[in-house]
Design a protein around this motif. Structure first.
Motif: not given
Lengths: 122, 113
Positions: A112, B40, B95, B97, B42, B52, A102, A62, A105-110, B102, A47, B104, B61, A37
């Motif tokens: 960082w 989601a 966000q 997903y 954040y 998160l 999940c 893209p 690849g379409n997932c939240y990010w837990g 993805i 992203w 935001f 979470e 990110v």
């Protein structure tokens, strides 16, 4: 404990190459998508792309396709983000993040990383 | 691309009061296959990485205080912070997903009044 530890701050000149890293630990590195990110100073989150370490399946936004390369070193549990020719507009904070629980690849990010500041200036 | 629009851009709320941040997606992020909203929230405090708070639109979470709550479905969502604390000062992002890329929201800055 899941941890993502990123490489240190970098100061580069326009036209130079750069590879920053994100080392994962505390989980099965190969089985979770990792993404990158960008956050430019004072701005929001963008992203850039994601990679699945087990088979290196990589997907780019893209907006960043062709501008950066995402890769992994499975043996050392490290994800990379690299540029072949930096521009001043690449100056930003870059975060890596690991997906949550999940399928696909379409997932939240837990989780960082702490961020890697990159400055590109002549 | 799915465009995420948050409102307001900034918000000042008194300690102990409720803060509500809205997020609207340009198309539905509700999956008909599993009836889950791919949304989601954040929290990003100054000088820190995002954290998160909420996923699947309303699942908190682990470790997130229960004063944080998510609601909504389809294209309209909200993050509610009850009994605002000083440590809640931050920028909050929604966000989606549901589909790549993805995306935001632009962020909502929450301050103490």
């Amino acid at each position: 404990e899941v941890q993502l530890v990123q490489s240190r701050a970098e100061v580069k000149k326009p036209g130079e190459s750069l590879k920053i890293s994100c080392k994962g630990s505390g989980y099965n590195f190969n089985r979770f998508w990792i993404g990158w990110v960008r956050q430019m100073s004072g701005k929001g989150l963008e992203w850039m792309g994601i990679i699945y370490p087990e088979d290196s399946d990589t997907r780019y936004s893209p907006s960043f396709q062709g501008q950066v390369t995402i890769s992994v070193d499975r043996s050392n549990s490290i994800a990379y983000l690299q540029w072949s020719s930096l521009k001043a507009s690449d100056t930003a904070m870059y975060y890596c993040a690991r997906q949550g629980f999940c399928s696909g690849g379409n997932c939240y990010w837990g989780y960082w990383g702490q961020g890697s500041p990159v400055t590109v200036s002549s | 691309d799915i465009v995420m629009t948050q409102s307001p851009d900034s918000l000042a709320v008194s300690l102990g009061e409720r803060a509500t941040i809205n997020c609207k997606s340009s198309q539905s992020v509700l999956s008909t296959s599993n009836n889950m909203n791919f949304l989601a929230w954040y929290q990003q405090k100054p000088g820190q990485a995002p954290k998160l708070l909420i996923y699947w639109a309303s699942t908190r979470e682990s470790g997130v205080p229960d004063r944080f709550g998510g609601s909504g479905s389809g294209t309209d969502f909200a993050l509610t912070i009850n009994s605002l604390q000083a440590e809640d000062v931050a920028v909050y992002y929604c966000q989606q997903y549901y589909s790549a890329p993805i995306t935001f929201g632009q962020g909502t800055r929450l301050e103490i009044k």
